[in-house]
Design a protein around this motif. Structure first.
Motif, PDB file in Angstrom:
ATOM      1  N   SER A 136       0.815  -1.222   0.000  1.00 31.50           N
ATOM      2  CA  SER A 136       0.000   0.000   0.000  1.00 31.50           C
ATOM      3  C   SER A 136       0.845   1.267   0.000  1.00 31.50           C
ATOM      4  O   SER A 136       0.363   2.328  -0.395  1.00 31.50           O
ATOM      5  CB  SER A 136      -0.944   0.002   1.202  1.00 31.50           C
ATOM      6  OG  SER A 136      -0.209  -0.061   2.410  1.00 31.50           O
ATOM      7  N   HIS A 137       2.099   1.183   0.436  1.00 32.32           N
ATOM      8  CA  HIS A 137       2.949   2.378   0.468  1.00 32.32           C
ATOM      9  C   HIS A 137       3.629   2.642  -0.881  1.00 32.32           C
ATOM     10  O   HIS A 137       4.374   3.591  -1.016  1.00 32.32           O
ATOM     11  CB  HIS A 137       3.979   2.287   1.596  1.00 32.32           C
ATOM     12  CG  HIS A 137       4.840   1.064   1.565  1.00 32.32           C
ATOM     13  ND1 HIS A 137       4.389  -0.181   1.934  1.00 32.32           N
ATOM     14  CD2 HIS A 137       6.123   0.894   1.203  1.00 32.32           C
ATOM     15  CE1 HIS A 137       5.361  -1.066   1.802  1.00 32.32           C
ATOM     16  NE2 HIS A 137       6.412  -0.434   1.351  1.00 32.32           N
ATOM     17  N   PHE A 138       3.348   1.802  -1.876  1.00 29.81           N
ATOM     18  CA  PHE A 138       3.828   2.026  -3.242  1.00 29.81           C
ATOM     19  C   PHE A 138       2.700   2.651  -4.055  1.00 29.81           C
ATOM     20  O   PHE A 138       1.520   2.544  -3.698  1.00 29.81           O
ATOM     21  CB  PHE A 138       4.247   0.702  -3.895  1.00 29.81           C
ATOM     22  CG  PHE A 138       5.488   0.103  -3.301  1.00 29.81           C
ATOM     23  CD1 PHE A 138       6.753   0.538  -3.680  1.00 29.81           C
ATOM     24  CD2 PHE A 138       5.405  -0.899  -2.346  1.00 29.81           C
ATOM     25  CE1 PHE A 138       7.888  -0.005  -3.131  1.00 29.81           C
ATOM     26  CE2 PHE A 138       6.541  -1.458  -1.782  1.00 29.81           C
ATOM     27  CZ  PHE A 138       7.786  -1.001  -2.175  1.00 29.81           C
ATOM     28  N   GLY A 139       3.078   3.273  -5.160  1.00 34.47           N
ATOM     29  CA  GLY A 139       2.082   3.856  -6.045  1.00 34.47           C
ATOM     30  C   GLY A 139       1.163   2.785  -6.614  1.00 34.47           C
ATOM     31  O   GLY A 139       1.552   1.628  -6.776  1.00 34.47           O
ATOM     32  N   TYR A 140      -0.080   3.172  -6.940  1.00 36.91           N
ATOM     33  CA  TYR A 140      -1.077   2.209  -7.399  1.00 36.91           C
ATOM     34  C   TYR A 140      -0.586   1.397  -8.601  1.00 36.91           C
ATOM     35  O   TYR A 140      -0.778   0.185  -8.665  1.00 36.91           O
ATOM     36  CB  TYR A 140      -2.382   2.940  -7.738  1.00 36.91           C
ATOM     37  CG  TYR A 140      -3.458   2.010  -8.228  1.00 36.91           C
ATOM     38  CD1 TYR A 140      -4.164   1.226  -7.317  1.00 36.91           C
ATOM     39  CD2 TYR A 140      -3.758   1.900  -9.576  1.00 36.91           C
ATOM     40  CE1 TYR A 140      -5.144   0.357  -7.754  1.00 36.91           C
ATOM     41  CE2 TYR A 140      -4.735   1.035 -10.018  1.00 36.91           C
ATOM     42  CZ  TYR A 140      -5.436   0.264  -9.110  1.00 36.91           C
ATOM     43  OH  TYR A 140      -6.398  -0.605  -9.538  1.00 36.91           O
ATOM     44  N   PHE A 141       0.049   2.053  -9.551  1.00 41.59           N
ATOM     45  CA  PHE A 141       0.473   1.377 -10.779  1.00 41.59           C
ATOM     46  C   PHE A 141       1.757   0.561 -10.589  1.00 41.59           C
ATOM     47  O   PHE A 141       2.125  -0.222 -11.447  1.00 41.59           O
ATOM     48  CB  PHE A 141       0.642   2.390 -11.919  1.00 41.59           C
ATOM     49  CG  PHE A 141      -0.666   3.037 -12.295  1.00 41.59           C
ATOM     50  CD1 PHE A 141      -1.638   2.319 -12.971  1.00 41.59           C
ATOM     51  CD2 PHE A 141      -0.924   4.351 -11.954  1.00 41.59           C
ATOM     52  CE1 PHE A 141      -2.851   2.903 -13.312  1.00 41.59           C
ATOM     53  CE2 PHE A 141      -2.136   4.946 -12.289  1.00 41.59           C
ATOM     54  CZ  PHE A 141      -3.101   4.223 -12.964  1.00 41.59           C
TER      55      PHE A 141
END
Length: 200
Positions: free
Chosen positions: A28-33
């Motif tokens: 979740s702490h990474f970008g959606y893509f």
């Protein structure tokens, strides 16, 4: 301190590569893509590190700001992806607990696995990923040390800060009828002697 992923794998030296038995990740702490790529990367690196961890051995591999910790217990291997600040002892304590729980839940069934699990989710692994974000939960010694540190902070308050309404210890010593003249002189002399030995 952050745990990104936990994996449980079967590592068989005669097989083509480690088999994924269970997998849990928090991206979740990474970008959606980026999330699907990160999950694929976790699986790839997890397999690679597990395949290069000899039986009954532990190892940690540094990759940028992350550490990949692996513990191979006689062919059953746990791999954890943590940030660089997660304590190593807590990481291996967590991996040990994951392997204990996996063996308790599934017994020796993992030995017959030939390919990746169709459903690699395992509720305990998801719970562990959330619960052990705090390293003190994985490592009881760290938890005790943290409690001791908090107690030490409280004890470091001097008696001057405990006295009410700004009263000074010196004035209380002079007013006290409980202390003899010798005790008052001893207090003053000790204070004078200690003041010259204070390291700043």
């Amino acid at each position: 301190m952050k745990i990104t992923a936990l994996l449980v794998l079967k590592c068989d030296p005669e097989a083509t590569g480690p088999v994924i038995l269970a997998n849990a990740s928090d991206v979740s702490h990474f970008g959606y893509f980026q999330r699907s790529s990160v999950k694929e990367f976790v699986v790839f690196v997890g397999r690679t590190v597990a395949s290069r961890t000899p039986p009954s051995q532990r190892q940690s591999v540094q990759h940028e700001e992350y550490k990949v910790h692996a513990y191979n217990r006689k062919g059953l291997c746990a791999v954890g992806f943590m940030d660089d600040h997660y304590p190593v002892r807590s990481a291996f304590s967590l991996l040990n607990q994951v392997l204990d729980e996996y063996e308790k839940s599934f017994g020796e069934a993992w030995r017959s696995a030939k390919e990746d699990s169709k459903d690699p989710s395992w509720p305990y692994l998801d719970e562990a990923l959330k619960k052990f974000q705090d390293p003190a939960e994985a490592d009881k010694l760290l938890k005790i040390q943290r409690e001791l540190d908090e107690t030490k902070i409280i004890l470091h308050k001097t008696i001057d800060s405990v006295l009410a309404r700004g009263e000074k210890l010196d004035s209380l010593v002079e007013k006290s009828s409980d202390l003899s003249m010798a005790s008052q002189m001893f207090y003053k002399q000790a204070k004078k002697t200690n003041s010259c030995c204070t390291i700043l």
